[in-house]
Design a protein around this motif. Structure first.
Motif, PDB file in Angstrom:
ATOM      1  N   ILE A  81       1.767   9.053  -6.211  1.00 40.19           N
ATOM      2  CA  ILE A  81       1.382   8.258  -5.185  1.00 40.19           C
ATOM      3  C   ILE A  81       1.662   6.653  -5.451  1.00 40.19           C
ATOM      4  N   ALA A  82       2.316   6.050  -4.844  1.00 37.72           N
ATOM      5  CA  ALA A  82       2.781   4.812  -5.327  1.00 37.72           C
ATOM      6  C   ALA A  82       2.425   3.654  -4.186  1.00 37.72           C
ATOM      7  N   ARG A  83       2.338   2.517  -4.762  1.00 35.29           N
ATOM      8  CA  ARG A  83       2.100   1.563  -3.561  1.00 35.29           C
ATOM      9  C   ARG A  83       2.557   0.393  -3.855  1.00 35.29           C
ATOM     10  N   THR A  84       2.256  -0.606  -2.764  1.00 34.10           N
ATOM     11  CA  THR A  84       2.738  -1.951  -2.838  1.00 34.10           C
ATOM     12  C   THR A  84       1.449  -2.539  -2.413  1.00 34.10           C
ATOM     13  N   PHE A  85       1.570  -3.953  -2.681  1.00 28.67           N
ATOM     14  CA  PHE A  85       0.307  -4.851  -2.331  1.00 28.67           C
ATOM     15  C   PHE A  85       0.726  -5.792  -1.214  1.00 28.67           C
TER      16      PHE A  85
ATOM     17  N   MET B 249      -2.184   0.671 -11.272  1.00 30.52           N
ATOM     18  CA  MET B 249      -1.717   1.227  -9.994  1.00 30.52           C
ATOM     19  C   MET B 249      -0.251   1.646 -10.106  1.00 30.52           C
ATOM     20  N   MET B 250       0.265   1.129 -11.359  1.00 32.90           N
ATOM     21  CA  MET B 250       1.808   1.587 -11.696  1.00 32.90           C
ATOM     22  C   MET B 250       1.567   2.751 -12.859  1.00 32.90           C
ATOM     23  N   GLY B 251       0.254   3.376 -12.848  1.00 33.62           N
ATOM     24  CA  GLY B 251       0.757   4.401 -13.809  1.00 33.62           C
ATOM     25  C   GLY B 251       0.239   4.239 -15.500  1.00 33.62           C
TER      26      GLY B 251
END
Lengths: 259, 395
Positions: A81-85, B249-251
């Motif tokens: 589950i990846a995101r941007t801000f 957030m990038m693991g």
């Protein structure tokens, strides 16, 4: 259609403030869904719950058949589950390539010793990671900036690089927080095409938070509307457009209805 | 806006440094091992070297360099402020004291040691003690780091400060540590074993050969720093330094990555500790005080956080000024002008002044890492941008 991600009855409470109230939301496989709502509706908070930054006070999140509610953020990122801000959070003083390699961190294996000794396996792994990073950079349209510091890129390219960085995690679900904020109509259109291409070519589901209704209406298969932490509507773009509660949330009640 | 340097240059310079370093190292070694004792050397040069940079001073500065390089991994690479680094130096020092001396006189363990087999105490080979010291420090780094690294920067600094006080104090009062003598307290552990190098054993006065060994240890730390920096872990450290939240957030697992920075940094502290014990031929609790932590931090900041060459330069300059430079300069000045000023007593005044001036005019250090330079000068250029983007964050 199976769901890539399911959030069930999520509530988030900050002290006395109920930022998200009992919201159920799912993201079907290979779909583009949007979350909209006025400022302060709890959209970004909801995002932060999905990515593990906040723990929900109630409810659970299921991904690929497994509950992930209590996983730490880096684990959630690792499993896809990846995101941007909303405000770009690239590693500004790292090159575009390095930004992507950081995102691959959890998929690479070399430890301290292997890195110090630069074992053949470590070198191979690095080479492959760099090649893959380049491939993603090209795909996102920022392939010529491989060795440029992220902060030197133009605003639009930074947005693209942020998506590329998220893609480097090899995600099944991509969460984009206001990806077209600050873009003009033409740049937004390029971005819409990019998202469509992404979902068409990869096994990925996209969830957007977006204020630009043109973008939302153009790409979304389903739109969910939050207002003051509650889900007030969900449906196709056409349904949402004509939903009186949505119009009320955005524009306020008509004068006659006010007491 | 400044442009990026091409990374291919970086790769090339990585290979080049070994050559340059070796040349300088060999020159230094020849100077101190062969030139200095040579009878044909003009007395003027001999005196000058002894006044400005005697053999013991250059060795000591190398020990400082080793440790500053370790601290650089924690502070410069991962961006974690550590005000208690002296703790690792102390632990490394006592590892040498425990495993390379007659301190545990009631035992008789000798493993490739440099003293006769019947000598009481634990006598393990110097090179192994280096590793043991390094790894014990790394372990302590993890033990200390595990509860503290969850804290944000300022609080982390305070807690490390505490640990930097506690551990030396434990050794200082270690004559009776729950009934056991672990450190000989204020008396210290005197006489550690000489360093075996095959053909001979290096005692406390074999400065030239020890210079070579310390140069080698420094090179090892430079090598480790540069290699790690370009690898998977180094990137994660940098990412954490830039934006912790985005990194997670990038693991990137924050705790584990920070702990590894701590462990590698502490490892260098262990190397430095063992090296220092052989340099001064003993372990003395009062040497491990808080000023050392600050001194090492000043070296890293002065030289240029994140850049190993900057850190080496900073460590060299400061340890030299602290050790010999200022005294020698004072002598010269007093002789010339007939004054009687005790320059050495102004050491800390000078350090304070230099640090203030650096912070005012050259915040990034003498030889900064290119990225850091950009970052530190960004604030001056677009303060308005920064404040408006902060508003955005708050939204």
């Amino acid at each position: 259609m199976a769901n890539a991600l399911e959030a069930k009855n999520i509530s988030v409470q900050f002290g006395g403030l109920l930022a998200v109230n009992n919201v159920t939301f799912d993201i079907p496989n290979k779909s583009i869904v949007s979350l909209i709502g006025p400022n302060g509706a709890g959209k970004t908070t909801f995002f932060n719950v999905l990515t593990g930054l906040y723990k929900p006070s109630a409810g659970k999140i299921v991904y690929g058949g497994k509950e992930i509610t209590d996983l730490p953020p880096h684990k959630i990122a690792e499993i896809g589950i990846a995101r941007t801000f909303q405000n770009i959070r690239l590693f500004g003083l790292m090159t575009a390539q390095e930004n992507l390699l950081v995102a691959m961190h959890s998929h690479l294996k070399s430890g301290i010793t292997a890195t110090i000794l630069r074992t053949p396996r470590q070198r191979k792994e690095e080479r492959e990671a760099e090649a893959k990073a380049q491939e993603i950079l090209d795909f996102a349209g920022v392939g010529k900036w491989t060795h440029e510091f992220a902060r030197n890129l133009s605003y639009g390219d930074q947005r693209r690089l942020e998506v590329a960085r998220a893609l480097a995690l090899n995600p099944k679900v991509l969460l984009l927080d206001e990806p077209t904020a600050g873009m003009n109509a033409q740049e937004s259109q390029v971005f819409i095409d990019f998202i469509n291409k992404l979902v068409a070519e990869r096994d990925i589901a996209v969830m957007l938070i977006e204020h630009d209704m043109k973008v939302v209406m153009a790409v979304s298969q389903r739109i969910t509307v939050l207002d003051q932490g509650e889900k007030i509507a969900e449906g196709s773009p056409a349904e949402i457009k004509s939903n009186p509660r949505v119009i009320e949330a955005y524009l306020g009640k008509p004068k006659a209805a006010r007491k | 806006m400044a442009k990026t340097t091409a990374p291919s240059n970086v790769a090339k310079s990585n290979r080049k440094w070994i050559t340059g370093y070796s040349i300088i190292g060999v020159l230094l070694f020849i100077t101190y091992q062969f030139l200095l004792p040579w009878e044909g050397l003009p007395l003027g040069i001999y005196d000058a070297i002894y006044q400005w940079m005697p053999p013991s001073a250059i060795n000591e500065s190398l020990v400082y360099i080793i440790m500053a390089l370790g601290l650089n991994i924690v502070v410069g690479y991962a961006g974690l402020l550590d005000l208690g680094y002296v703790a690792f130096w102390a632990i490394g020092g006592y590892c040498a004291g425990w495993f390379m001396s007659e301190f545990f006189y009631f035992l008789n363990i000798n493993f490739l040691g440099s003293v006769p087999a019947e000598a009481p105490g634990i006598h393990i080979n110097f090179w192994m003690v280096l590793l043991i010291g390094g790894f014990i420090c790394a372990l302590f780094g993890i033990l200390i780091g595990a509860p503290t690294l969850r804290l944000k920067s300022d609080y982390l600094a305070l807690v490390t400060l505490g640990f930097g006080e506690i551990i030396p104090q434990v050794f200082f009062n270690g004559e009776n540590f729950f009934g056991y003598n672990i450190s000989n307290g204020t008396k210290g552990i005197v006489m550690v074993d000489p360093i075996p190098v095959g053909v001979k054993n290096l005692g406390p006065f074999d400065f030239g050969w020890k210079l070579l060994i310390f140069l080698f240890l420094t090179a090892v730390m430079v090598f480790i720093s540069l290699r790690l920096r370009r690898g998977r872990l180094g990137r994660a450290w940098l990412a954490i330094r830039e934006d912790e939240l985005a990194a997670s957030m990038m693991g990137v697992p924050l705790m584990r990555t920070k702990l590894s920075a701590y462990a590698v940094g502490a490892f260098a502290g262990g190397l430095g500790g063992v090296a220092f014990a052989t340099h001064v031929n003993g372990v003395y609790a009062e040497r491990f005080n808080f000023t050392i932590s600050i001194f090492l931090l000043a070296m890293v900041v002065l030289g240029g956080m994140g850049n190993v060459w900057g850190v080496i330069l900073g460590a060299f300059i400061l340890s030299w000024v602290n050790g010999n430079g200022l005294t020698a300069f004072g002598q010269l000045y007093n002789d010339r002008f007939g004054t009687d000023i005790d320059f050495a007593s102004f050491t800390f005044l000078l350090f304070g002044l230099v640090l203030i001036l650096m912070m005012l005019f050259k915040r990034e250090g003498l030889l900064p890492e290119s990225r850091l330079k950009l970052m530190l000068h960004e604030g001056e250029l677009d303060d308005e941008d920064a404040s408006s983007s902060k508003k955005k964050v708050g939204k």
